[in-house]
Write an enzyme that holds these catalytic residues in place. Structure first.
Site, PDB file in Angstrom:
ATOM      1  N   ASP A 110       0.846  -1.198   0.000  1.00 33.84           N
ATOM      2  CA  ASP A 110       0.000   0.000   0.000  1.00 33.84           C
ATOM      3  C   ASP A 110       0.880   1.245   0.000  1.00 33.84           C
ATOM      4  O   ASP A 110       1.089   1.889   1.029  1.00 33.84           O
ATOM      5  CB  ASP A 110      -0.944  -0.031   1.212  1.00 33.84           C
ATOM      6  CG  ASP A 110      -2.007  -1.098   1.070  1.00 33.84           C
ATOM      7  OD1 ASP A 110      -2.468  -1.338  -0.065  1.00 33.84           O
ATOM      8  OD2 ASP A 110      -2.369  -1.708   2.091  1.00 33.84           O
TER       9      ASP A 110
ATOM     10  N   ARG B 106      -3.916  -9.501  12.519  1.00 30.04           N
ATOM     11  CA  ARG B 106      -2.902  -8.915  13.399  1.00 30.04           C
ATOM     12  C   ARG B 106      -2.372  -9.977  14.351  1.00 30.04           C
ATOM     13  O   ARG B 106      -3.139 -10.843  14.793  1.00 30.04           O
ATOM     14  CB  ARG B 106      -3.509  -7.787  14.247  1.00 30.04           C
ATOM     15  CG  ARG B 106      -3.953  -6.566  13.446  1.00 30.04           C
ATOM     16  CD  ARG B 106      -2.766  -5.797  12.878  1.00 30.04           C
ATOM     17  NE  ARG B 106      -3.147  -4.602  12.147  1.00 30.04           N
ATOM     18  CZ  ARG B 106      -3.381  -4.549  10.831  1.00 30.04           C
ATOM     19  NH1 ARG B 106      -3.316  -5.648  10.090  1.00 30.04           N
ATOM     20  NH2 ARG B 106      -3.686  -3.419  10.248  1.00 30.04           N
TER      21      ARG B 106
ATOM     22  N   THR C  30     -16.062  -6.192 -21.230  1.00 31.18           N
ATOM     23  CA  THR C  30     -14.934  -5.366 -20.777  1.00 31.18           C
ATOM     24  C   THR C  30     -14.165  -6.067 -19.661  1.00 31.18           C
ATOM     25  O   THR C  30     -12.926  -6.059 -19.636  1.00 31.18           O
ATOM     26  CB  THR C  30     -15.460  -3.992 -20.303  1.00 31.18           C
ATOM     27  OG1 THR C  30     -16.121  -3.380 -21.411  1.00 31.18           O
ATOM     28  CG2 THR C  30     -14.335  -3.097 -19.831  1.00 31.18           C
TER      29      THR C  30
ATOM     30  N   ASP D 120      -5.106  -6.406  -7.334  1.00 31.14           N
ATOM     31  CA  ASP D 120      -6.369  -6.056  -6.665  1.00 31.14           C
ATOM     32  C   ASP D 120      -6.951  -4.791  -7.279  1.00 31.14           C
ATOM     33  O   ASP D 120      -6.898  -3.719  -6.687  1.00 31.14           O
ATOM     34  CB  ASP D 120      -6.094  -5.883  -5.165  1.00 31.14           C
ATOM     35  CG  ASP D 120      -7.370  -5.730  -4.363  1.00 31.14           C
ATOM     36  OD1 ASP D 120      -8.456  -6.083  -4.872  1.00 31.14           O
ATOM     37  OD2 ASP D 120      -7.283  -5.256  -3.211  1.00 31.14           O
TER      38      ASP D 120
ATOM     39  N   GLY E 198      -0.674  -5.985   5.670  1.00 30.08           N
ATOM     40  CA  GLY E 198       0.040  -4.799   5.201  1.00 30.08           C
ATOM     41  C   GLY E 198       1.010  -4.298   6.243  1.00 30.08           C
ATOM     42  O   GLY E 198       2.085  -4.860   6.457  1.00 30.08           O
ATOM     43  N   ARG E 199       0.567  -3.237   6.946  1.00 27.25           N
ATOM     44  CA  ARG E 199       1.471  -2.510   7.840  1.00 27.25           C
ATOM     45  C   ARG E 199       2.201  -3.324   8.895  1.00 27.25           C
ATOM     46  O   ARG E 199       3.366  -3.030   9.171  1.00 27.25           O
ATOM     47  CB  ARG E 199       0.690  -1.351   8.493  1.00 27.25           C
ATOM     48  CG  ARG E 199       0.290  -0.306   7.474  1.00 27.25           C
ATOM     49  CD  ARG E 199      -0.879   0.516   7.925  1.00 27.25           C
ATOM     50  NE  ARG E 199      -2.108  -0.257   7.959  1.00 27.25           N
ATOM     51  CZ  ARG E 199      -3.295   0.224   8.291  1.00 27.25           C
ATOM     52  NH1 ARG E 199      -3.408   1.488   8.638  1.00 27.25           N
ATOM     53  NH2 ARG E 199      -4.357  -0.545   8.276  1.00 27.25           N
TER      54      ARG E 199
ATOM     55  N   LYS F 289       0.417  -8.005  -2.896  1.00 22.67           N
ATOM     56  CA  LYS F 289      -0.815  -7.424  -3.439  1.00 22.67           C
ATOM     57  C   LYS F 289      -0.516  -6.041  -4.008  1.00 22.67           C
ATOM     58  O   LYS F 289      -0.020  -5.157  -3.297  1.00 22.67           O
ATOM     59  CB  LYS F 289      -1.886  -7.328  -2.348  1.00 22.67           C
ATOM     60  CG  LYS F 289      -3.212  -6.761  -2.859  1.00 22.67           C
ATOM     61  CD  LYS F 289      -4.335  -6.991  -1.860  1.00 22.67           C
ATOM     62  CE  LYS F 289      -4.470  -5.943  -0.799  1.00 22.67           C
ATOM     63  NZ  LYS F 289      -5.096  -4.692  -1.268  1.00 22.67           N
TER      64      LYS F 289
ATOM     65  N   THR G 292     -16.081  -3.839   3.337  1.00 22.70           N
ATOM     66  CA  THR G 292     -16.295  -3.737   4.792  1.00 22.70           C
ATOM     67  C   THR G 292     -16.535  -2.292   5.227  1.00 22.70           C
ATOM     68  O   THR G 292     -16.895  -2.049   6.366  1.00 22.70           O
ATOM     69  CB  THR G 292     -15.104  -4.332   5.573  1.00 22.70           C
ATOM     70  OG1 THR G 292     -13.903  -3.839   4.992  1.00 22.70           O
ATOM     71  CG2 THR G 292     -15.122  -5.830   5.542  1.00 22.70           C
TER      72      THR G 292
ATOM     73  N   LYS H 124     -10.185  -4.841  -8.579  1.00 17.83           N
ATOM     74  CA  LYS H 124     -11.647  -4.937  -8.358  1.00 17.83           C
ATOM     75  C   LYS H 124     -12.446  -4.551  -9.594  1.00 17.83           C
ATOM     76  O   LYS H 124     -13.243  -3.607  -9.588  1.00 17.83           O
ATOM     77  CB  LYS H 124     -12.066  -4.073  -7.161  1.00 17.83           C
ATOM     78  CG  LYS H 124     -11.442  -4.523  -5.843  1.00 17.83           C
ATOM     79  CD  LYS H 124     -12.015  -3.766  -4.662  1.00 17.83           C
ATOM     80  CE  LYS H 124     -11.428  -4.229  -3.344  1.00 17.83           C
ATOM     81  NZ  LYS H 124     -10.001  -3.903  -3.181  1.00 17.83           N
TER      82      LYS H 124
ATOM     83  N   HIS I 284     -15.214  -4.189 -12.320  1.00 21.55           N
ATOM     84  CA  HIS I 284     -16.679  -4.159 -12.237  1.00 21.55           C
ATOM     85  C   HIS I 284     -17.151  -3.372 -13.454  1.00 21.55           C
ATOM     86  O   HIS I 284     -17.108  -2.141 -13.473  1.00 21.55           O
ATOM     87  CB  HIS I 284     -17.106  -3.464 -10.941  1.00 21.55           C
ATOM     88  CG  HIS I 284     -18.585  -3.514 -10.678  1.00 21.55           C
ATOM     89  ND1 HIS I 284     -19.125  -3.262  -9.437  1.00 21.55           N
ATOM     90  CD2 HIS I 284     -19.623  -3.803 -11.474  1.00 21.55           C
ATOM     91  CE1 HIS I 284     -20.445  -3.381  -9.490  1.00 21.55           C
ATOM     92  NE2 HIS I 284     -20.766  -3.710 -10.731  1.00 21.55           N
ATOM     93  N   ASP I 285     -17.579  -4.078 -14.487  1.00 19.05           N
ATOM     94  CA  ASP I 285     -17.983  -3.412 -15.728  1.00 19.05           C
ATOM     95  C   ASP I 285     -18.842  -4.406 -16.502  1.00 19.05           C
ATOM     96  O   ASP I 285     -19.202  -5.461 -15.974  1.00 19.05           O
ATOM     97  CB  ASP I 285     -16.728  -2.993 -16.519  1.00 19.05           C
ATOM     98  CG  ASP I 285     -16.971  -1.743 -17.372  1.00 19.05           C
ATOM     99  OD1 ASP I 285     -18.013  -1.687 -18.049  1.00 19.05           O
ATOM    100  OD2 ASP I 285     -16.114  -0.840 -17.364  1.00 19.05           O
ATOM    101  N   ILE I 286     -19.171  -4.094 -17.749  1.00 17.66           N
ATOM    102  CA  ILE I 286     -19.961  -5.038 -18.525  1.00 17.66           C
ATOM    103  C   ILE I 286     -19.097  -6.286 -18.792  1.00 17.66           C
ATOM    104  O   ILE I 286     -17.863  -6.206 -18.775  1.00 17.66           O
ATOM    105  CB  ILE I 286     -20.468  -4.420 -19.848  1.00 17.66           C
ATOM    106  CG1 ILE I 286     -19.303  -3.956 -20.724  1.00 17.66           C
ATOM    107  CG2 ILE I 286     -21.444  -3.283 -19.563  1.00 17.66           C
ATOM    108  CD1 ILE I 286     -19.734  -3.520 -22.124  1.00 17.66           C
TER     109      ILE I 286
HETATM  110  O1  C5P Z   1      -2.082  -2.701   6.746  1.00 19.33           O
HETATM  111  P1  C5P Z   1      -3.211  -3.714   6.791  1.00 19.33           P
HETATM  112  O2  C5P Z   1      -2.752  -5.086   7.257  1.00 19.33           O
HETATM  113  O3  C5P Z   1      -4.396  -3.208   7.552  1.00 19.33           O
HETATM  114  O4  C5P Z   1      -3.639  -3.859   5.250  1.00 19.33           O
HETATM  115  C1  C5P Z   1      -4.664  -4.731   4.869  1.00 19.33           C
HETATM  116  C2  C5P Z   1      -4.840  -4.722   3.376  1.00 19.33           C
HETATM  117  O5  C5P Z   1      -6.019  -5.449   3.076  1.00 19.33           O
HETATM  118  C3  C5P Z   1      -5.017  -3.340   2.742  1.00 19.33           C
HETATM  119  O6  C5P Z   1      -4.494  -3.391   1.420  1.00 19.33           O
HETATM  120  C4  C5P Z   1      -6.523  -3.179   2.720  1.00 19.33           C
HETATM  121  O7  C5P Z   1      -6.969  -2.326   1.699  1.00 19.33           O
HETATM  122  C5  C5P Z   1      -6.971  -4.614   2.427  1.00 19.33           C
HETATM  123  N1  C5P Z   1      -8.347  -4.882   2.842  1.00 19.33           N
HETATM  124  C6  C5P Z   1      -8.800  -4.764   4.148  1.00 19.33           C
HETATM  125  N2  C5P Z   1     -10.081  -5.051   4.474  1.00 19.33           N
HETATM  126  C7  C5P Z   1     -10.941  -5.420   3.529  1.00 19.33           C
HETATM  127  C8  C5P Z   1     -10.518  -5.565   2.201  1.00 19.33           C
HETATM  128  C9  C5P Z   1      -9.200  -5.277   1.892  1.00 19.33           C
HETATM  129  O8  C5P Z   1      -8.024  -4.419   5.033  1.00 19.33           O
HETATM  130  N3  C5P Z   1     -12.167  -5.733   3.870  1.00 19.33           N
END
Ligand code: C5P
Length: 236
Positions: free
Chosen positions: A10, A177, A68, A59, A206-207, A32, A116, A61, A63-65
């Site tokens: 990210d 986490r 496409t 990623d 991610g983080r 990702k 979400t 996502k 969403h189209d016809i």
């Molecule tokens: O840094 P972190 O672990 O929170 O990153 C989670 C990744 O998963 C991000 O790229 C976030 O956009 C993605 N994501 C999410 N929750 C969702 C769908 C995707 O955290 N429901």
């Protein structure tokens, strides 16, 4: 287990992304690349990540016809990505077109059900009559029946989606986490062992990995925690 960890890149900087990739030296399976990074890094970045030996989860996502989206999936598959996302709410024909375009390539279509960030009121505002929990299952059923190979589902949903769709479908879960880890802006998190125990095949992190002082060690900690979950232990 490390092959089941997808690290979310990210960032808007392809160079920063490649630094993260190199800092992980084989400790995870995939990266990702999403809609912040891809417009800057493009196909070249995807190729560089693959050249380091990792899979790519694109990623975007779609969403189209149907026509496409089929073209978008063919383009993604030509890049050799392992996973590409589409919105399940694009409907049966769009999902089937995406699945048909991916068939015979190494790319698996993952469907996103309900973001979400949307609650029941938001869904009602856009004309959905179901609440979020029911809409997730409805869209997951539709996606699987239309040929999507997998579903992206939150920690909260993964057990019910697994129970509904069985073993064949690939489930990918973000919001993970380590026990005691910083939650960042995630409100509902599970531990890696819980995610695996509830049925996740892959976790998206991610983080907690990308911003760790030692990303490779953080990745090993996630991998070990997943191993405990798959062994039925963990006890968190
Ligand atoms: O840094 P972190 O672990 O929170 O990153 C989670 C990744 O998963 C991000 O790229 C976030 O956009 C993605 N994501 C999410 N929750 C969702 C769908 C995707 O955290 N429901």
């Amino acid at each position: 287990m490390k092959d089941r960890i997808i690290v979310a890149l990210d960032t808007d900087s392809p160079e920063a992304a490649m630094e993260i990739v190199r800092s992980l030296s084989g400790e995870v399976g995939l990266f990702k690349v999403g809609m912040e990074l891809f417009p800057r890094g493009g196909p070249d970045l995807v190729r560089r990540i693959r050249a380091e030996g990792y899979g790519v989860f694109l990623d975007l996502k779609f969403h189209d016809i149907p026509n496409t989206v089929a073209g978008a999936v063919r383009s993604a598959a030509a890049l050799g990505v392992r996973f590409a996302t589409v919105h399940a709410s694009g409907g049966r024909a769009m999902l089937a077109a995406a699945a048909a375009a991916a068939a015979g390539t190494g790319t698996t279509i993952l469907a996103v059900t309900v973001l979400t960030s949307l609650d029941d009121t938001d869904l009602s505002d856009v004309g959905f009559s179901l609440g979020a929990a029911d809409a997730v299952l409805r869209l997951a059923d539709l996606a699987a029946a239309s040929g999507a190979g997998g579903i992206v589902c939150s920690a909260k949903e993964v057990a019910s989606v697994r129970a509904r769709l069985g073993k064949e479908v690939v489930l990918v879960t973000p919001g993970v986490r380590l026990p005691g880890g910083d939650m960042g802006d995630q409100k509902r998190v599970v531990t890696p062992s819980d995610a695996v125990r509830r049925g996740a095949d892959f976790i998206v992190v991610g983080r907690p990995i990308t911003q760790a002082a030692d990303p490779a060690k953080a990745a090993r900690d996630f991998s070990e925690a997943m191993r405990l979950g798959s062994a039925g232990g963990g006890g968190e």
